[in-house]
Design an enzyme around this catalytic site. Sequence first.
Site, PDB file in Angstrom:
ATOM      1  N   LYS A 112       0.826  -1.217   0.000  1.00 45.76           N
ATOM      2  CA  LYS A 112       0.000   0.000   0.000  1.00 45.76           C
ATOM      3  C   LYS A 112       0.859   1.265   0.000  1.00 45.76           C
ATOM      4  CE  LYS A 112      -4.206  -2.078   1.711  1.00 45.76           C
ATOM      5  NZ  LYS A 112      -3.776  -3.501   1.709  1.00 45.76           N
TER       6      LYS A 112
HETATM    7  C1  LIG Z   1      -4.343  -4.527   0.867  1.00 45.82           C
HETATM    8  C2  LIG Z   1      -3.536  -5.756   0.724  1.00 45.82           C
HETATM    9  C3  LIG Z   1      -3.843  -6.745  -0.249  1.00 45.82           C
HETATM   10  C4  LIG Z   1      -5.052  -6.649  -1.156  1.00 45.82           C
HETATM   11  O1  LIG Z   1      -4.939  -5.617  -2.097  1.00 45.82           O
HETATM   12  P1  LIG Z   1      -6.231  -5.126  -2.907  1.00 45.82           P
HETATM   13  O2  LIG Z   1      -5.788  -3.972  -3.716  1.00 45.82           O
HETATM   14  O3  LIG Z   1      -7.234  -4.723  -1.840  1.00 45.82           O
HETATM   15  O4  LIG Z   1      -6.717  -6.253  -3.721  1.00 45.82           O
HETATM   16  C5  LIG Z   1      -3.002  -7.840  -0.348  1.00 45.82           C
HETATM   17  N1  LIG Z   1      -1.932  -7.995   0.468  1.00 45.82           N
HETATM   18  C6  LIG Z   1      -1.614  -7.086   1.417  1.00 45.82           C
HETATM   19  C7  LIG Z   1      -0.427  -7.329   2.292  1.00 45.82           C
HETATM   20  C8  LIG Z   1      -2.388  -5.927   1.584  1.00 45.82           C
HETATM   21  O5  LIG Z   1      -2.056  -5.021   2.550  1.00 45.82           O
END
Ligand SMILES: *Cc1c(COP(=O)(O)O)cnc(C)c1O
Length: 494
Positions: A112
């Site tokens: 993120k």
């Molecule tokens: C948020 C997240 C995901 C999922 O990502 P999306 O964009 O919501 O599909 C997968 N792995 C981790 C570690 C995350 O923090």
Amino acid sequence: MTTFYHSTRSAGDSVTSKQAILAGIAPDGGLYVSDALGEKGVSLETVCAQGFHDTARLVLGTLLPDYAAEELASCVEGAYGSQWDTPAVCPVTPLGTDWLLELYHGPTCAFKDVALQMLPRLMSVARGGDGRKIMIVTATSGDTGKAALDGFANVAGTGVAVFYPHGKVSDIQRLQMVTQPGDNVAVCAVRGTFDDCQGEVKRIFSDEALAERLAGNGVALSSANSINVGRLAPQVTYYFDAYAQLVCRDAVRMGEEVTFCVPTGNFGDVLAGYFAKRLGLPVRRLVVASNANDVLTDFLTTGTYDRRRDFHKTISPSMDILVSSNLERLLYYASDGDCELVSSLMAQLAEKGFYTVPEAVLDEIRSTFSCGRADDAQTRRTILDTWRELDVLIDPHTAVAKHVLDALPADGTERVCLSTASPYKFCSDVLGALGEATDGMNGFACMDALERLTGTVAPAQLSGLREGEVLHDDVCDRERMGAFVESACARVFL
Ligand SMILES: *Cc1c(COP(=O)(O)O)cnc(C)c1O
């Protein structure tokens, strides 16, 4: 040229990408999309001859053309600087006969960061000199909160307030948040569950009296949710950059197709891969990997999206989602821009809890997307096997994708598994998967044990938390969250 964005549910009102980024969600509840997506592609030749930062400027300039080149250049420089622990930003490394795209080298060790280091800068530029102040309000089950705090800390004209459920995030995740420095940040634990936090944040956003009081002081509330165009666009960069890295390694010839496997929750990450394909990246398949919350796997198999099911708490918590909001954008593009259809499907989801897409739409989606799932036992087994056989330590989210990738028949393409978090963010579950007992051990004890067992080193972003000073110790009841936001606004902006 200005690319205009409009709602997935109505094509009437158009806004610029700056306006879309400031607004987050369209007034009718739809998500912002651009009909120009793919009209102007991204040159592979250019991408393969340059690094991550230049590609970020190129991709963002294509998706957000009302930003000036200098504006984007300074956003990119700020977002992808020394807060990343590798100059490559998102390096590609070998994973047996496949590849691992490491998206966890940012300040909070989860993917993120790629978007949340950029979004605040894009918002800051978009609000220009109009003096409007923005308070970001976020509820988090763990990862998003810290990434938002780190992204918005000390960004002029913005503030950020994060709520997490008291006693229900991991030790490391809690420490990441309560030690967050910055004059414009606020963190509060809430007595309740994540759903309580989330529900109350939604209520705060619709509290007109509060909005009016804040507007009187030039403050507006906003969210850093993954449906924001300003979170989606930055993620397109690493698909192109990963491809360039494979070309540089002579693993693929320029123009040859590649398959990406993506651990999926809200469908933001994998949708960015679809955007990359629309912009000209040679993508064979995009593989949607789900944990036990396999609503997307079922949808891609049957054409029916049905949220009326049990919610499973898994060891890949950031994928524990029953409504994948960003799927709405794919429905828009796969139906050739049929706002009426999207609107009616979303109304059915809200009213009845499910919808079925027309066959032509499902066929279009399935021409690019594959899917698969992994339960917790398979996830643990994959962490163990990947460590034993390939000497690569992966986190539970990444392991879900690796399991799904391994189960797919080889299609002759080079395959890239997206790695979304550092294994050290989930020390206890990773240790457990490697067969170690973790009873009664706190986050740091698990971190030490994982280092000893594997001979790998915890990222400084996490081990450094040991010395971190606790700066936020507020705990409140759900009813007090609105008041907390209001006092945070007063403290940050007045
Ligand atoms: C948020 C997240 C995901 C999922 O990502 P999306 O964009 O919501 O599909 C997968 N792995 C981790 C570690 C995350 O923090």
